[in-house]
Design a protein around this motif. Structure first.
Motif, PDB file in Angstrom:
ATOM      1  N   THR A  37     -11.220 -17.155  97.686  1.00 30.05           N
ATOM      2  CA  THR A  37     -10.759 -16.009  98.473  1.00 30.05           C
ATOM      3  C   THR A  37      -9.890 -16.481  99.633  1.00 30.05           C
ATOM      4  OG1 THR A  37     -12.686 -16.066  99.924  1.00 30.05           O
ATOM      5  CG2 THR A  37     -12.886 -14.749  97.901  1.00 30.05           C
ATOM      6  N   ALA A  38      -9.219 -15.546 100.268  1.00 31.46           N
ATOM      7  CA  ALA A  38      -8.389 -15.889 101.424  1.00 31.46           C
ATOM      8  C   ALA A  38      -9.249 -16.449 102.555  1.00 31.46           C
ATOM      9  CB  ALA A  38      -7.617 -14.662 101.895  1.00 31.46           C
ATOM     10  N   ILE A  39     -10.430 -15.892 102.750  1.00 28.27           N
ATOM     11  CA  ILE A  39     -11.309 -16.384 103.826  1.00 28.27           C
ATOM     12  C   ILE A  39     -11.809 -17.795 103.496  1.00 28.27           C
ATOM     13  CG2 ILE A  39     -13.471 -15.352 102.980  1.00 28.27           C
ATOM     14  CD1 ILE A  39     -12.450 -15.454 106.648  1.00 28.27           C
ATOM     15  N   HIS A  40     -12.042 -18.068 102.220  1.00 26.23           N
ATOM     16  CA  HIS A  40     -12.458 -19.412 101.815  1.00 26.23           C
ATOM     17  C   HIS A  40     -11.360 -20.415 102.157  1.00 26.23           C
ATOM     18  CE1 HIS A  40     -14.138 -22.663  99.356  1.00 26.23           C
ATOM     19  NE2 HIS A  40     -12.908 -22.847  98.895  1.00 26.23           N
ATOM     20  N   ARG A  41     -10.139 -20.075 101.855  1.00 26.13           N
ATOM     21  CA  ARG A  41      -9.021 -20.979 102.148  1.00 26.13           C
ATOM     22  C   ARG A  41      -8.856 -21.177 103.656  1.00 26.13           C
ATOM     23  NH1 ARG A  41      -7.176 -18.178  97.685  1.00 26.13           N
ATOM     24  NH2 ARG A  41      -5.931 -16.721  98.909  1.00 26.13           N
ATOM     25  N   LEU A  42      -8.977 -20.109 104.430  1.00 23.53           N
ATOM     26  CA  LEU A  42      -8.844 -20.222 105.884  1.00 23.53           C
ATOM     27  C   LEU A  42      -9.964 -21.079 106.471  1.00 23.53           C
ATOM     28  CD1 LEU A  42      -7.605 -19.432 108.615  1.00 23.53           C
ATOM     29  CD2 LEU A  42      -9.117 -17.427 108.586  1.00 23.53           C
ATOM     30  N   LEU A  43     -11.199 -20.763 106.105  1.00 23.57           N
ATOM     31  CA  LEU A  43     -12.332 -21.544 106.622  1.00 23.57           C
ATOM     32  C   LEU A  43     -12.266 -22.989 106.135  1.00 23.57           C
ATOM     33  CD1 LEU A  43     -15.241 -18.944 106.278  1.00 23.57           C
ATOM     34  CD2 LEU A  43     -13.950 -19.572 108.329  1.00 23.57           C
ATOM     35  N   GLY A  44     -11.778 -23.183 104.912  1.00 27.11           N
ATOM     36  CA  GLY A  44     -11.620 -24.537 104.384  1.00 27.11           C
ATOM     37  C   GLY A  44     -10.626 -25.349 105.193  1.00 27.11           C
ATOM     38  N   LYS A  45      -9.529 -24.734 105.583  1.00 20.61           N
ATOM     39  CA  LYS A  45      -8.536 -25.433 106.411  1.00 20.61           C
ATOM     40  C   LYS A  45      -9.127 -25.811 107.765  1.00 20.61           C
ATOM     41  CE  LYS A  45      -4.612 -23.207 104.208  1.00 20.61           C
ATOM     42  NZ  LYS A  45      -3.585 -22.173 104.292  1.00 20.61           N
ATOM     43  N   ILE A  46      -9.891 -24.892 108.331  1.00 19.91           N
ATOM     44  CA  ILE A  46     -10.543 -25.184 109.614  1.00 19.91           C
ATOM     45  C   ILE A  46     -11.540 -26.319 109.435  1.00 19.91           C
ATOM     46  CG2 ILE A  46     -12.096 -24.262 111.392  1.00 19.91           C
ATOM     47  CD1 ILE A  46     -10.741 -21.497 110.833  1.00 19.91           C
ATOM     48  N   TRP A  47     -12.321 -26.269 108.347  1.00 19.59           N
ATOM     49  CA  TRP A  47     -13.339 -27.294 108.103  1.00 19.59           C
ATOM     50  C   TRP A  47     -12.700 -28.671 107.900  1.00 19.59           C
ATOM     51  CZ3 TRP A  47     -14.920 -30.490 104.012  1.00 19.59           C
ATOM     52  CH2 TRP A  47     -16.160 -31.097 104.202  1.00 19.59           C
ATOM     53  N   VAL A  48     -11.640 -28.718 107.106  1.00 20.81           N
ATOM     54  CA  VAL A  48     -10.956 -29.996 106.874  1.00 20.81           C
ATOM     55  C   VAL A  48     -10.407 -30.537 108.195  1.00 20.81           C
ATOM     56  CG1 VAL A  48      -8.918 -31.062 105.810  1.00 20.81           C
ATOM     57  CG2 VAL A  48     -10.472 -29.682 104.422  1.00 20.81           C
ATOM     58  N   SER A  49      -9.830 -29.669 109.010  1.00 20.12           N
ATOM     59  CA  SER A  49      -9.311 -30.102 110.319  1.00 20.12           C
ATOM     60  C   SER A  49     -10.432 -30.666 111.189  1.00 20.12           C
ATOM     61  CB  SER A  49      -8.642 -28.935 111.042  1.00 20.12           C
ATOM     62  OG  SER A  49      -7.559 -28.455 110.313  1.00 20.12           O
ATOM     63  N   LEU A  50     -11.574 -29.989 111.197  1.00 19.78           N
ATOM     64  CA  LEU A  50     -12.719 -30.475 111.973  1.00 19.78           C
ATOM     65  C   LEU A  50     -13.210 -31.825 111.448  1.00 19.78           C
ATOM     66  CD1 LEU A  50     -14.756 -27.174 112.452  1.00 19.78           C
ATOM     67  CD2 LEU A  50     -13.724 -28.555 114.271  1.00 19.78           C
TER      68      LEU A  50
END
Length: 162
Positions: A37-50
């Protein structure tokens, strides 16, 4: 439990904790949510950055000096950065199985296992969590194994239902 030790810790340690705690929580949340989902992709980008920020911060932390100021944990940081980059690459390429496997490995190695070792007696997080009491290494290691086992069990169950 006192956070004063963390407030007195070097800036690199404070930054590391500031990035890894949300990464641990967000990562678990992402694993439990629907994928693609779009939220999965957004949260995934944040998680990878963290996770990348967390891993980079470890190179400024030298509590365990095994080899010229570095320890095996720093090697795990290199694998975490590489895994995050590879996972993004595979997701963009459409190889979701590889993406998923790598992300699970990064979470298990970078959060569960490495995080568990921060609670070993003598480390800052051990002192914050347990105070002056000395929990044995065997008890901490057993806790790490239990968490890792539960994590793998949940992932296995999710694969069966998917």
């Amino acid at each position: 439990m006192s956070l004063q030790l963390l407030l007195d810790a070097p800036l690199a340690v404070q930054f590391h904790v500031l990035t890894v705690v949300p990464a641990a929580i967000l990562g678990a949340f992402i694993f439990l949510r629907p994928k693609g989902t779009a939220i999965h992709r957004l949260l995934g980008k944040i998680w990878v950055s963290l996770m990348v920020a967390t891993s980079i911060s470890t190179f400024f932390i030298h509590e365990l000096r095994v080899f010229y100021g570095f320890s095996p944990i720093h090697l795990l940081s290199v694998f975490t950065i590489y895994g995050c980059l590879q996972s993004v690459y595979f997701a963009r390429r459409g190889d979701i199985r590889r993406h998923m496997r790598i992300m699970q490995s990064v979470y298990l190695g970078g959060i569960v296992i490495a995080g568990g070792f921060t609670f070993v007696s003598g480390r800052i997080m051990h002192q914050i969590a347990f105070g002056d009491g000395k929990a044995g290494f065997a008890a901490v290691f057993a806790g790490i194994l239990v968490v890792a086992f539960l994590f793998l069990t949940v992932l296995k169950q999710r694969r069966r239902t998917a």
